[in-house]
Every structure is written in structure tokens, then in C-alpha cells.
Design a protein around this motif. Sequence first.
Motif, PDB file in Angstrom:
ATOM      1  N   VAL A 103       0.831  -1.207   0.000  1.00 56.25           N
ATOM      2  CA  VAL A 103       0.000   0.000   0.000  1.00 56.25           C
ATOM      3  C   VAL A 103       0.868   1.262   0.000  1.00 56.25           C
ATOM      4  CG1 VAL A 103      -1.852   1.273   1.155  1.00 56.25           C
ATOM      5  CG2 VAL A 103      -1.849  -1.237   1.189  1.00 56.25           C
ATOM      6  N   LEU A 130      -4.240  -0.596  -8.353  1.00 51.65           N
ATOM      7  CA  LEU A 130      -5.209  -0.233  -7.328  1.00 51.65           C
ATOM      8  C   LEU A 130      -5.985  -1.467  -6.872  1.00 51.65           C
ATOM      9  CD1 LEU A 130      -6.732   1.822  -5.618  1.00 51.65           C
ATOM     10  CD2 LEU A 130      -8.185   2.304  -7.604  1.00 51.65           C
ATOM     11  N   MET A 133      -3.898  -3.284  -4.383  1.00 46.68           N
ATOM     12  CA  MET A 133      -3.908  -2.586  -3.099  1.00 46.68           C
ATOM     13  C   MET A 133      -5.201  -2.875  -2.344  1.00 46.68           C
ATOM     14  SD  MET A 133      -2.388   1.097  -4.367  1.00 46.68           S
ATOM     15  CE  MET A 133      -2.483   1.934  -2.788  1.00 46.68           C
ATOM     16  N   GLN A 134      -6.313  -2.775  -3.048  1.00 48.44           N
ATOM     17  CA  GLN A 134      -7.609  -2.988  -2.407  1.00 48.44           C
ATOM     18  C   GLN A 134      -7.786  -4.440  -1.967  1.00 48.44           C
ATOM     19  OE1 GLN A 134      -9.845  -1.350  -5.705  1.00 48.44           O
ATOM     20  NE2 GLN A 134     -10.413   0.461  -4.507  1.00 48.44           N
ATOM     21  N   SER A 165      -2.054   2.611   6.236  1.00 49.31           N
ATOM     22  CA  SER A 165      -2.506   2.085   4.950  1.00 49.31           C
ATOM     23  C   SER A 165      -3.891   2.624   4.604  1.00 49.31           C
ATOM     24  CB  SER A 165      -2.513   0.546   4.975  1.00 49.31           C
ATOM     25  OG  SER A 165      -3.505   0.037   5.842  1.00 49.31           O
ATOM     26  N   LEU A 169      -4.611   4.845   1.210  1.00 46.68           N
ATOM     27  CA  LEU A 169      -5.626   4.511   0.220  1.00 46.68           C
ATOM     28  C   LEU A 169      -6.656   5.626   0.110  1.00 46.68           C
ATOM     29  CD1 LEU A 169      -6.582   2.443  -1.817  1.00 46.68           C
ATOM     30  CD2 LEU A 169      -7.841   1.276   0.020  1.00 46.68           C
TER      31      LEU A 169
END
Length: 228
Positions: A103, A130, A133-134, A165, A169
Motif C-alpha cells: 500500500v 489499485l 492494493m484494495q 494504509s 488509500l
Amino acid sequence: MKITLRYFPVVGRAQPLRHALSDAQLDFHDLQVALSDWPGHKEDPGFAGPFSGLPTLTWGEDTVGETLSIASFLARRLGHYRDLSEIEIAHLEAVCSSCYTEVMLRLGELIFADLIYPGANLAVALPMLLGRMQDKMRRLEALTPEAGWFGRSAPTLADFFAAESVECLGYLLGDPESLGPTLPRLVSLSRRIRERPALAAAFQARPAQFTARGDEADALNRLRALIR
């Protein structure tokens, strides 16, 4: 005993370390090194560590380099691992590692992507990065306690990295509150970190930018346009 954390005047790789030290109410020097001054320190291992990079931490006579090594060192010095088994310690350090590599570092790469990878098609790359990351955040959400902390009765480095994190985000998406429906436990943990009295000054002094890129706001707007 003198404690100095060295990093640049940005959030970057150091913010969870700043928060851990502040939360412990230690008298430490948060040395924020101007980029123009960095070349003069880069070859000094007592300042830039063994790999000529920041952050570094000096605690008394000991100097530690690299973010995750500093996190592990701090967790031990601050008593975060007291009475924990080796597997429990490994679990906490895995949380730090995932938040940092999947992240925090990813956010920095995305902000600099058009400069690091000129000609790259961000419209194609961003959804993949992304999405990763999610996905990592959803997996962390499943491990996050509904109340309390990863470190049981008090936050540990794992909690500070998990909270950061969420901050990262949310910063990328431009709307931290949008994370609530999908990451309710992590958002709650992040909010509880922000509400800790010992961290009030640290959040007030939190750098405005994640990186040292001069046009970071423009870079983020270009990324957010692709997300939408």
C-alpha cells in the motif's frame, strides 16, 4: 538518551514510525531533511544508514536503517512484543510488511508513475495496481479486530502501519470516508489512532504531501480521474 528519526518532510515511508514514537511519549527528534541537504549526508552511515537511504533511526549508540527494520527494532524497544510468542510476533510483522510493501510503497510508485515509467499507459496499469492494493486491504480487514488492537491491549507498530494504509488509500482515492463500507474495521482502527491524545500534535504536524514531488496534487488528480 537521544533518539533521532531522520526522513524527508513528507509522509512517505516514515509516518507510522513517527506515530509509534509519539504515542510512546518519547522525547525524540523528528529530523526532516530538506532535499537540498540530502546529498551532503548520503554517504554518512551514521546519518543515512548502511544503504544510504532514509528513514534511519538513532537510539542512543545504535543506528538502524530501512523502514521495516526500524519498525521491528522499535517494537522491541517499546515493549510491543512483550509476552508474545514467536508466531504472534511474526503475525504482527506480517501486517507491517503487507501495509508497507503493498500500500504505502505502491502509492509512492503511482504518484511518480509517469516520471518513472514514461510512456506507460496508466489507464491500463492503474486499475491493476489499485485492485491489488484494495485486495490486500480486504484481506487485512478480515484480520483486523473489531475493537482494540492487533497488539491486544495497546497499539503496536502493526496498528500504526494498518492505520497508515487506510490513510494512504484514502489519500489516493480522494475520499477516505468512502472506505467505510468495505473496510469498516480498518477505518475504525485508523480513527482510533487519530483520536489518541498523545498523537494530537503528530497529526497536526503531519506533512501535507506523501512524496516530495512538487506537483503531487496534479499527479493525484490525474490518477483520480482514471479511477472515476
